[in-house]
Write a protein that holds these residues in place. Structure first.
Motif, PDB file in Angstrom:
ATOM      1  N   ASN A  92     101.882  59.336 123.035  1.00 53.74           N
ATOM      2  CA  ASN A  92     102.535  59.140 124.327  1.00 53.74           C
ATOM      3  C   ASN A  92     102.900  60.488 124.968  1.00 53.74           C
ATOM      4  O   ASN A  92     102.695  60.690 126.161  1.00 53.74           O
ATOM      5  N   SER A  95      99.785  62.308 126.189  1.00 51.88           N
ATOM      6  CA  SER A  95      99.171  61.741 127.397  1.00 51.88           C
ATOM      7  C   SER A  95      99.713  62.346 128.688  1.00 51.88           C
ATOM      8  O   SER A  95      99.129  62.160 129.752  1.00 51.88           O
ATOM      9  N   GLN A  96     100.804  63.094 128.617  1.00 53.39           N
ATOM     10  CA  GLN A  96     101.359  63.752 129.801  1.00 53.39           C
ATOM     11  C   GLN A  96     100.609  65.045 130.145  1.00 53.39           C
ATOM     12  O   GLN A  96     100.746  65.578 131.238  1.00 53.39           O
ATOM     13  N   THR A  98      97.406  66.110 130.881  1.00 54.04           N
ATOM     14  CA  THR A  98      96.019  65.853 131.288  1.00 54.04           C
ATOM     15  C   THR A  98      95.544  66.746 132.427  1.00 54.04           C
ATOM     16  O   THR A  98      94.367  66.743 132.754  1.00 54.04           O
ATOM     17  N   GLY A 136      94.551  64.822 127.062  1.00 51.72           N
ATOM     18  CA  GLY A 136      95.776  64.060 126.876  1.00 51.72           C
ATOM     19  C   GLY A 136      95.691  62.976 125.825  1.00 51.72           C
ATOM     20  O   GLY A 136      96.536  62.086 125.793  1.00 51.72           O
ATOM     21  N   THR A 137      94.709  63.043 124.967  1.00 48.65           N
ATOM     22  CA  THR A 137      94.569  62.027 123.923  1.00 48.65           C
ATOM     23  C   THR A 137      93.772  62.583 122.743  1.00 48.65           C
ATOM     24  O   THR A 137      93.369  63.734 122.742  1.00 48.65           O
TER      25      THR A 137
END
Length: 192
Positions: A92, A95-96, A98, A136-137
């Motif tokens: 989570n 994911s910020q 990106t 982001g992942t």
């Protein structure tokens, strides 16, 4: 008929001596302009070959090898200064990062749970980049596919590698090596 000549052109003089059998005396004169054109042409050829083989327009042969000889890896960007690295990230939190938000946050991605700062590759991983899906992942499962396997495009990213065979794991390992040589590792993934 006389052909006008200028000082900026090369002069080629061919002299045939009628007393001897087909012997030629060829003299060539180069001007400064000719020499500059040759240097510029060689520079353009060097740049084109550098882009083709090294992936960048101006390859300097001793620059990267000197850094490797002294054991220098990718440099940690200044926006991580003052933080104790490596940093833990949840999916989570990751994911910020990106490169698509309003704030200029760094671009991060994870391979095998290792988080890399790929901000310097923004043209690839940023908002309009071809590989923005990886930003982001952790898409380690997709890195196991061959680059020609188009079925991977429709698959979902996951850090779970349990379904991969030996060849696919080799591909993931080779991607991990690639990222660790090119981008600074700044953290690791943790479970939420």
């Amino acid at each position: 008929m006389a052909i006008p000549t200028s000082k900026a052109t090369s002069k080629v003089k061919i002299v045939y001596d009628s007393d001897e059998d087909t012997s030629e005396d060829v003299s060539t004169t180069f001007t400064i302009c000719d020499i500059l054109r040759m240097i510029a042409g060689l520079g353009l050829i060097w740049c084109a070959m550098s882009k083709f083989f090294a992936g960048r327009w101006l390859y300097t042969p001793f620059h990267s090898s000197a850094a490797k000889a002294f054991g220098e890896g990718p440099q940690i960007p200044s926006h991580w200064a003052g933080r104790e690295l490596p940093l833990p990230f949840t999916l989570n939190q990751l994911s910020q990062y990106t490169g698509k938000g309003d704030e200029p946050l760094p671009i991060l991605l994870s391979v095998k749970g290792h988080v890399f700062d790929v901000t310097k590759g923004e043209s690839f991983y940023g908002k309009w980049g071809a590989y923005r899906k990886f930003a982001g992942t952790d898409c380690s499962n997709l890195l196991g596919y061959s680059m020609w396997d188009m079925s991977a495009l429709g698959k979902k990213c996951s850090h779970d590698l349990t379904g991969l065979n030996g060849k696919e794991m080799e591909r993931v390992d080779s991607w991990y090596k690639y990222f660790s040589k090119k981008y600074p590792e700044i953290g690791y993934l943790v479970e939420e």
